[in-house]
Design a protein around this motif. Structure first.
Motif, PDB file in Angstrom:
ATOM      1  N   LEU A 122       0.726  -1.187  -0.168  1.00  0.00           N
ATOM      2  CA  LEU A 122      -0.014   0.054   0.042  1.00  0.00           C
ATOM      3  C   LEU A 122       1.023   1.347  -0.038  1.00  0.00           C
ATOM      4  O   LEU A 122       1.563   1.130   0.810  1.00  0.00           O
ATOM      5  CB  LEU A 122      -0.911   0.149   1.190  1.00  0.00           C
ATOM      6  N   LYS A 123       0.826   2.187  -0.950  1.00  0.00           N
ATOM      7  CA  LYS A 123       1.325   3.375  -1.011  1.00  0.00           C
ATOM      8  C   LYS A 123       0.681   4.288  -0.226  1.00  0.00           C
ATOM      9  O   LYS A 123      -0.426   4.748  -0.674  1.00  0.00           O
ATOM     10  CB  LYS A 123       1.726   3.477  -2.410  1.00  0.00           C
ATOM     11  N   LEU A 124       1.567   5.231   0.520  1.00  0.00           N
ATOM     12  CA  LEU A 124       1.178   6.513   1.008  1.00  0.00           C
ATOM     13  C   LEU A 124       0.807   7.564   0.012  1.00  0.00           C
ATOM     14  O   LEU A 124       1.793   7.608  -0.833  1.00  0.00           O
ATOM     15  CB  LEU A 124       2.121   6.970   1.965  1.00  0.00           C
ATOM     16  N   ASN A 125      -0.350   8.290  -0.006  1.00  0.00           N
ATOM     17  CA  ASN A 125      -0.444   9.282  -1.124  1.00  0.00           C
ATOM     18  C   ASN A 125       0.054  10.743  -0.413  1.00  0.00           C
ATOM     19  O   ASN A 125      -0.794  11.331   0.141  1.00  0.00           O
ATOM     20  CB  ASN A 125      -1.984   9.292  -1.342  1.00  0.00           C
ATOM     21  N   LEU A 126       1.209  10.952  -0.891  1.00  0.00           N
ATOM     22  CA  LEU A 126       1.676  12.039  -0.139  1.00  0.00           C
ATOM     23  C   LEU A 126       0.911  13.469  -0.726  1.00  0.00           C
ATOM     24  O   LEU A 126       1.103  14.576  -0.056  1.00  0.00           O
ATOM     25  CB  LEU A 126       3.124  12.377  -0.499  1.00  0.00           C
ATOM     26  N   ASN A 127       0.247  13.414  -1.754  1.00  0.00           N
ATOM     27  CA  ASN A 127      -0.740  14.397  -2.291  1.00  0.00           C
ATOM     28  C   ASN A 127      -1.520  14.973  -1.531  1.00  0.00           C
ATOM     29  O   ASN A 127      -2.191  15.955  -1.475  1.00  0.00           O
ATOM     30  CB  ASN A 127      -0.953  14.369  -3.669  1.00  0.00           C
ATOM     31  N   LYS A 128      -2.069  14.049  -0.942  1.00  0.00           N
ATOM     32  CA  LYS A 128      -3.080  14.459   0.274  1.00  0.00           C
ATOM     33  C   LYS A 128      -2.549  14.228   1.683  1.00  0.00           C
ATOM     34  O   LYS A 128      -3.382  14.733   2.545  1.00  0.00           O
ATOM     35  CB  LYS A 128      -4.251  12.846   0.436  1.00  0.00           C
ATOM     36  N   CYS A 143      10.900  23.597   4.624  1.00  0.00           N
ATOM     37  CA  CYS A 143      11.847  22.576   4.225  1.00  0.00           C
ATOM     38  C   CYS A 143      11.647  21.138   4.862  1.00  0.00           C
ATOM     39  O   CYS A 143      11.851  20.337   4.034  1.00  0.00           O
ATOM     40  CB  CYS A 143      13.153  23.005   5.076  1.00  0.00           C
ATOM     41  N   TRP A 144      10.957  20.912   6.012  1.00  0.00           N
ATOM     42  CA  TRP A 144      10.652  19.558   6.200  1.00  0.00           C
ATOM     43  C   TRP A 144       9.297  18.925   5.309  1.00  0.00           C
ATOM     44  O   TRP A 144       9.650  17.848   4.893  1.00  0.00           O
ATOM     45  CB  TRP A 144       9.986  19.744   7.709  1.00  0.00           C
ATOM     46  N   ALA A 145       8.702  19.797   4.888  1.00  0.00           N
ATOM     47  CA  ALA A 145       7.358  19.610   3.982  1.00  0.00           C
ATOM     48  C   ALA A 145       8.195  19.040   2.615  1.00  0.00           C
ATOM     49  O   ALA A 145       7.674  17.862   2.055  1.00  0.00           O
ATOM     50  CB  ALA A 145       6.487  20.552   3.771  1.00  0.00           C
ATOM     51  N   SER A 146       9.128  19.449   2.315  1.00  0.00           N
ATOM     52  CA  SER A 146       9.990  19.133   1.104  1.00  0.00           C
ATOM     53  C   SER A 146      10.590  17.895   1.099  1.00  0.00           C
ATOM     54  O   SER A 146      10.871  16.947   0.459  1.00  0.00           O
ATOM     55  CB  SER A 146      10.640  20.149   0.461  1.00  0.00           C
ATOM     56  N   VAL A 147      11.312  17.633   2.509  1.00  0.00           N
ATOM     57  CA  VAL A 147      11.923  16.586   2.648  1.00  0.00           C
ATOM     58  C   VAL A 147      10.654  15.257   2.681  1.00  0.00           C
ATOM     59  O   VAL A 147      11.293  14.071   2.055  1.00  0.00           O
ATOM     60  CB  VAL A 147      12.333  16.403   4.295  1.00  0.00           C
ATOM     61  N   VAL A 148       9.677  15.439   3.266  1.00  0.00           N
ATOM     62  CA  VAL A 148       8.738  14.345   3.374  1.00  0.00           C
ATOM     63  C   VAL A 148       7.946  14.249   1.971  1.00  0.00           C
ATOM     64  O   VAL A 148       7.571  13.238   1.349  1.00  0.00           O
ATOM     65  CB  VAL A 148       7.338  14.972   4.255  1.00  0.00           C
ATOM     66  N   GLY A 149       7.813  15.399   1.099  1.00  0.00           N
ATOM     67  CA  GLY A 149       7.152  15.356  -0.205  1.00  0.00           C
ATOM     68  C   GLY A 149       5.659  15.571   0.052  1.00  0.00           C
ATOM     69  O   GLY A 149       4.974  15.083  -0.803  1.00  0.00           O
ATOM     70  N   CYS A 150       5.286  16.480   0.793  1.00  0.00           N
ATOM     71  CA  CYS A 150       3.870  16.718   1.241  1.00  0.00           C
ATOM     72  C   CYS A 150       4.006  18.492   1.067  1.00  0.00           C
ATOM     73  O   CYS A 150       4.829  19.083   1.074  1.00  0.00           O
ATOM     74  CB  CYS A 150       3.550  16.240   2.313  1.00  0.00           C
ATOM     75  N   SER A 151       2.512  18.864   1.349  1.00  0.00           N
ATOM     76  CA  SER A 151       2.399  20.254   1.350  1.00  0.00           C
ATOM     77  C   SER A 151       2.315  20.744   2.825  1.00  0.00           C
ATOM     78  O   SER A 151       2.654  20.080   3.646  1.00  0.00           O
ATOM     79  CB  SER A 151       0.932  20.550   0.906  1.00  0.00           C
ATOM     80  N   VAL A 152       2.282  21.925   3.012  1.00  0.00           N
ATOM     81  CA  VAL A 152       2.346  22.711   4.358  1.00  0.00           C
ATOM     82  C   VAL A 152       0.911  22.929   4.702  1.00  0.00           C
ATOM     83  O   VAL A 152       0.121  23.666   3.975  1.00  0.00           O
ATOM     84  CB  VAL A 152       3.275  23.768   4.445  1.00  0.00           C
TER      85      VAL A 152
END
Length: 187
Positions: A122-128, A143-152
């Motif tokens: 199962l893949k985590l949907n980082l867009n959500k 900066c941390w959101a870019s590390v994770v690949g998600c939004s702020v």
């Protein structure tokens, strides 16, 4: 399922349900020939919620173990013997994680999610996904959101229809939710 104590017969039944799934599609009123699914269950299968709950229980256990070994921590509520540590809240496919404002902890949360993806498929949907900060400067949060690949995300917000992070807790804030629950219970 074996690690969770399910019997061999049950595991074979579930495996057969998953591996033998095939479907046919209705096109212009005519059925196409049957074809096997690449993975998973048929859409609408009554086993799906049960199996999903088993899988996310594994995620819950992975998060607890990661906290236990000190990869990241949540926060504590209460004092003394009534103290409760909270690292995450889960409801169906919604997950709310808590960790310290440290790059290492945020990376470790992402690593746990990646291990879960590898183990479960199962893949985590980082867009959500959104990263929220409390008393954190916006640049660090970005900066941390870019590390994770998600939004702020910004507070106040909503989680599962409930207010999250308002400056003041008031009756007016909760009134629409209480009314909605009252209406639902009345019917």
């Amino acid at each position: 399922m074996k690690d969770m104590g399910f019997g061999e017969r049950w595991i074979r039944w579930i495996s057969k349900c998953i591996t033998s799934a095939s479907i046919s599609v209705l096109v212009n009123g005519s059925l196409t020939p049957c074809f096997d699914l690449a993975r998973g269950l048929r859409q609408g299968c009554s086993l799906s919620p049960l199996l999903f709950n088993i899988v996310v229980e594994a995620l819950h256990l992975m998060i607890e173990k990661a906290c236990e070994v000190g990869l990241f921590c949540g926060f504590s509520v209460g004092k003394g013997v009534d103290k409760v540590a909270i690292s995450h809240l889960q409801f169906a496919d919604d997950l709310l994680m808590f960790c310290s404002a440290a790059t290492g902890e945020i990376r470790n949360v992402k690593r746990v999610f990646r291990l879960f993806e590898i183990a479960s498929g199962l893949k985590l949907n980082l867009n959500k996904c959104s990263l929220f900060g409390i008393n954190i400067d916006v640049d660090s949060l970005k900066c941390w959101a870019s590390v994770v690949g998600c939004s702020v995300g910004t507070l106040p917000s909503e989680y599962l229809g409930l207010p999250l992070g308002p400056k003041r807790n008031s009756a007016a804030l909760w009134e629409p939710i209480v009314r909605k629950m009252h209406d639902a219970l009345a019917s």
